[in-house]
Design an enzyme around this catalytic site. Structure first.
Site, PDB file in Angstrom:
ATOM      1  N   HIS A 273      -2.258   7.233  -4.877  1.00 61.95           N
ATOM      2  CA  HIS A 273      -3.166   7.986  -5.744  1.00 61.95           C
ATOM      3  C   HIS A 273      -2.745   7.814  -7.189  1.00 61.95           C
ATOM      4  O   HIS A 273      -1.551   7.707  -7.470  1.00 61.95           O
ATOM      5  CB  HIS A 273      -3.149   9.483  -5.370  1.00 61.95           C
ATOM      6  CG  HIS A 273      -4.355  10.202  -5.838  1.00 61.95           C
ATOM      7  ND1 HIS A 273      -4.451  10.730  -7.098  1.00 61.95           N
ATOM      8  CD2 HIS A 273      -5.535  10.435  -5.226  1.00 61.95           C
ATOM      9  CE1 HIS A 273      -5.638  11.279  -7.239  1.00 61.95           C
ATOM     10  NE2 HIS A 273      -6.328  11.104  -6.126  1.00 61.95           N
ATOM     11  N   ASP A 327      -8.323  10.773   1.794  1.00 61.97           N
ATOM     12  CA  ASP A 327      -9.110   9.929   2.686  1.00 61.97           C
ATOM     13  C   ASP A 327      -8.352   9.525   3.944  1.00 61.97           C
ATOM     14  O   ASP A 327      -8.933   8.966   4.857  1.00 61.97           O
ATOM     15  CB  ASP A 327      -9.555   8.662   1.938  1.00 61.97           C
ATOM     16  CG  ASP A 327     -10.492   9.004   0.806  1.00 61.97           C
ATOM     17  OD1 ASP A 327     -11.357   9.873   1.017  1.00 61.97           O
ATOM     18  OD2 ASP A 327     -10.356   8.443  -0.295  1.00 61.97           O
TER      19      ASP A 327
HETATM   20  N1  COA Z   1      -0.734   0.427  -0.337  1.00 60.55           N
HETATM   21  C1  COA Z   1       0.358  -0.268  -0.731  1.00 60.55           C
HETATM   22  N2  COA Z   1       0.863  -0.222  -1.981  1.00 60.55           N
HETATM   23  C2  COA Z   1       0.214   0.574  -2.854  1.00 60.55           C
HETATM   24  C3  COA Z   1      -0.898   1.331  -2.501  1.00 60.55           C
HETATM   25  C4  COA Z   1      -1.375   1.245  -1.184  1.00 60.55           C
HETATM   26  N3  COA Z   1      -2.444   1.916  -0.787  1.00 60.55           N
HETATM   27  N4  COA Z   1      -1.317   2.019  -3.563  1.00 60.55           N
HETATM   28  C5  COA Z   1      -0.489   1.705  -4.575  1.00 60.55           C
HETATM   29  N5  COA Z   1       0.437   0.833  -4.151  1.00 60.55           N
HETATM   30  C6  COA Z   1       1.515   0.261  -4.948  1.00 60.55           C
HETATM   31  C7  COA Z   1       0.981  -0.921  -5.745  1.00 60.55           C
HETATM   32  O1  COA Z   1       1.107  -2.132  -5.037  1.00 60.55           O
HETATM   33  C8  COA Z   1       1.828  -0.861  -6.988  1.00 60.55           C
HETATM   34  O2  COA Z   1       3.088  -1.403  -6.685  1.00 60.55           O
HETATM   35  P1  COA Z   1       3.901  -2.259  -7.796  1.00 60.55           P
HETATM   36  O3  COA Z   1       4.154  -1.269  -8.931  1.00 60.55           O
HETATM   37  O4  COA Z   1       5.119  -2.686  -7.093  1.00 60.55           O
HETATM   38  O5  COA Z   1       2.987  -3.382  -8.196  1.00 60.55           O
HETATM   39  C9  COA Z   1       2.032   0.629  -7.226  1.00 60.55           C
HETATM   40  O6  COA Z   1       1.912   1.217  -5.927  1.00 60.55           O
HETATM   41  C10 COA Z   1       0.999   1.240  -8.166  1.00 60.55           C
HETATM   42  O7  COA Z   1      -0.286   0.904  -7.663  1.00 60.55           O
HETATM   43  P2  COA Z   1      -1.609   0.774  -8.544  1.00 60.55           P
HETATM   44  O8  COA Z   1      -2.617  -0.003  -7.791  1.00 60.55           O
HETATM   45  O9  COA Z   1      -1.235   0.310  -9.909  1.00 60.55           O
HETATM   46  O10 COA Z   1      -2.036   2.286  -8.634  1.00 60.55           O
HETATM   47  P3  COA Z   1      -3.399   2.816  -9.223  1.00 60.55           P
HETATM   48  O11 COA Z   1      -3.103   4.165  -9.755  1.00 60.55           O
HETATM   49  O12 COA Z   1      -4.032   1.834 -10.120  1.00 60.55           O
HETATM   50  O13 COA Z   1      -4.341   2.909  -7.923  1.00 60.55           O
HETATM   51  C11 COA Z   1      -5.305   3.689  -5.952  1.00 60.55           C
HETATM   52  C12 COA Z   1      -4.518   4.059  -7.218  1.00 60.55           C
HETATM   53  C13 COA Z   1      -5.710   4.981  -5.251  1.00 60.55           C
HETATM   54  C14 COA Z   1      -6.568   2.911  -6.317  1.00 60.55           C
HETATM   55  C15 COA Z   1      -4.385   2.844  -5.035  1.00 60.55           C
HETATM   56  O14 COA Z   1      -3.287   3.613  -4.609  1.00 60.55           O
HETATM   57  C16 COA Z   1      -5.151   2.297  -3.835  1.00 60.55           C
HETATM   58  O15 COA Z   1      -5.789   1.257  -3.927  1.00 60.55           O
HETATM   59  N6  COA Z   1      -5.088   2.999  -2.657  1.00 60.55           N
HETATM   60  C17 COA Z   1      -5.836   2.569  -1.481  1.00 60.55           C
HETATM   61  C18 COA Z   1      -7.295   2.984  -1.597  1.00 60.55           C
HETATM   62  C19 COA Z   1      -7.487   4.455  -1.419  1.00 60.55           C
HETATM   63  O16 COA Z   1      -6.990   5.075  -0.500  1.00 60.55           O
HETATM   64  N7  COA Z   1      -8.294   5.033  -2.308  1.00 60.55           N
HETATM   65  C20 COA Z   1      -8.636   6.446  -2.274  1.00 60.55           C
HETATM   66  C21 COA Z   1      -7.977   7.172  -3.388  1.00 60.55           C
HETATM   67  S1  COA Z   1      -8.233   8.918  -3.241  1.00 60.55           S
END
Ligand code: COA
Length: 391
Positions: A273, A327
């Site tokens: 998140h 979710d």
């Molecule tokens: N699975 C594996 N690794 C994850 C992850 C996941 N679901 N979510 C974040 N990470 C890791 C990233 O790979 C990144 O690692 P790094 O720093 O080594 O590169 C770090 O955590 C930060 O991730 P980032 O994508 O930059 O975070 P964000 O704040 O931009 O994205 C989300 C947030 C929610 C979009 C992201 O966590 C995600 O895509 N989750 C899955 C989709 C989901 O469940 N969405 C509903 C949200 S309520």
């Protein structure tokens, strides 16, 4: 050709640092929703999500979000009546849903139907208080009807008209299944609507506020927000989670599956998140509900698989403070209720409509059109090459 020098002022280096994804950049002042991502606190208008999930109803919570305080008995009765008597939709909207291809997703149908809904109601001036109230009531009241109608029609079933004598949650389940839900199932739906009703400045709320800032009508505002919610990184994740859990199938297969995703740097759906650095407080409530529902109805292997996924994810990602979000367990709850996966994100939308509309009203109180800047990374003074000379 006249030589030009590169335009400097407006699109050049910005005085404000570039923040990808606008992480931590405030885009509004808001009194609707508070989140403390380090402590796992979520409040609507100052009330904790746990107390609302325990004591409130979706009707009361939507009133709280839109109008800023818990309603007294008279106010709640009027609000609930306004919602229940506005559930029905014009037959031409049902005709419109019938013409949509069944290869589409219910979220696409909902977005189209909400945009079309506004065309039936010319009294949708965002600056007129009566239009504002009526529009908010209509959108909240009719969204479940549109979701249930498209679902049934796309399966070749008859549309089930809404009933005024049921609660918001009961009526939605009734319109989907064509029969009255059990009381405990309806209450779980109601709690899920409360948990999904609002979540501050996320992608869909921001999309809605941007549209609101142009003084577009509320139907257009909500349809913009629905479009943003559709994506798998946002509301679309709940449907992806259940597909993932079903694909894994057994607890023993969790570790290799999840470790392979992590190894390939793939995102695990329902995990992570932007704000929470602990487990999402909504996921905690939903996990409990899933366990209760499943215990009452026998066993469901998906809950055990989900819990194992959470364990393996924690081993690998807890150091990065990445935990299950809302979710992750909502799909397990909905699956246990017998709801189809294609309706998971629309059910999120049905609830979130109230949060989006609260933000729409708040945006109008002190509106300034959103117009961020960009950092231009292109070229200048390119020659216009005639088409026959281009490679
Ligand atoms: N699975 C594996 N690794 C994850 C992850 C996941 N679901 N979510 C974040 N990470 C890791 C990233 O790979 C990144 O690692 P790094 O720093 O080594 O590169 C770090 O955590 C930060 O991730 P980032 O994508 O930059 O975070 P964000 O704040 O931009 O994205 C989300 C947030 C929610 C979009 C992201 O966590 C995600 O895509 N989750 C899955 C989709 C989901 O469940 N969405 C509903 C949200 S309520």
């Amino acid at each position: 050709m006249t030589e030009r020098t590169a335009p400097a002022a407006t699109q050049g280096p910005s005085p404000v640092p570039f923040v990808p994804g606008l992480a931590d950049v405030p885009a509004a002042r808001s009194s609707i929703c508070f989140i403390d991502g380090d402590q796992g606190i979520l409040e609507y208008r100052g009330l904790s999500i746990e107390s609302l999930a325990e004591h409130s109803t979706f009707e009361e919570t939507s009133y709280l979000l839109l109008w800023g305080k818990l309603p007294n008995r008279t106010e709640l009765e009027k609000w609930s009546k306004d919602l229940s008597t506005n559930r029905d939709v014009r037959f031409r909207l049902i005709d419109l849903l019938k013409t949509l291809p069944d290869t589409g997703h219910p979220m696409e149908a909902l977005q189209a139907a909400i945009a079309a809904l506004g065309m039936f109601y010319p009294d949708r001036d965002p600056m007129n208080p009566t239009d504002r109230y009526n529009s908010a009531v209509r959108i909240i009241a009719k969204a479940p009807t549109l979701v249930a109608a498209y679902h049934r029609l796309s399966l070749g079933k008859e549309y089930v008209s809404p009933r005024e004598d049921l609660t918001h949650a009961e009526n939605f389940l009734y319109m989907v299944a064509g029969e009255l839900p059990e009381a405990d199932v309806a209450r779980v739906m109601d709690i899920s609507f409360i948990l999904h009703a609002e979540h501050s400045m996320n992608a869909s709320t921001f999309a809605g506020r941007v549209t609101a800032s142009t003084l577009a009508d509320p139907y257009t505002v909500v349809s913009s927000a629905i479009g943003a919610l559709t994506g798998p990184l946002h509301g679309g994740a709940n449907e992806q989670v259940i597909h993932m859990l079903q694909q894994i199938g057994e607890v023993e297969k969790v570790r290799p599956y999840i470790e392979d995703l992590i190894h390939r740097k793939q995102k695990i759906m329902g995990i992570g998140h932007r704000i929470y650095r602990v487990k999402d407080p909504r996921a905690l409530v939903l996990q409990k509900l899933a366990a209760q529902m499943i215990a009452k109805r026998g066993t469901d292997p998906l809950l055990a698989v989900a819990q194992e996924v959470e364990k393996v994810v924690a081993e690998h990602l807890a150091a990065k403070k990445i935990y299950p979000n809302v979710d992750f367990y909502s799909g397990v709850v909905y699956e246990a209720m017998g709801m189809p996966a294609s309706l998971f994100t629309p059910m999120f939308a049905i609830a979130r409509v109230s949060g989006w509309l609260a933000h729409w009203l708040e945006q109008l109180e002190d509106n300034r059109i959103y117009r961020p800047s960009q950092i231009y990374t292109g070229t200048h003074n390119e020659p216009y090459v005639p088409i026959e000379e281009r490679v």
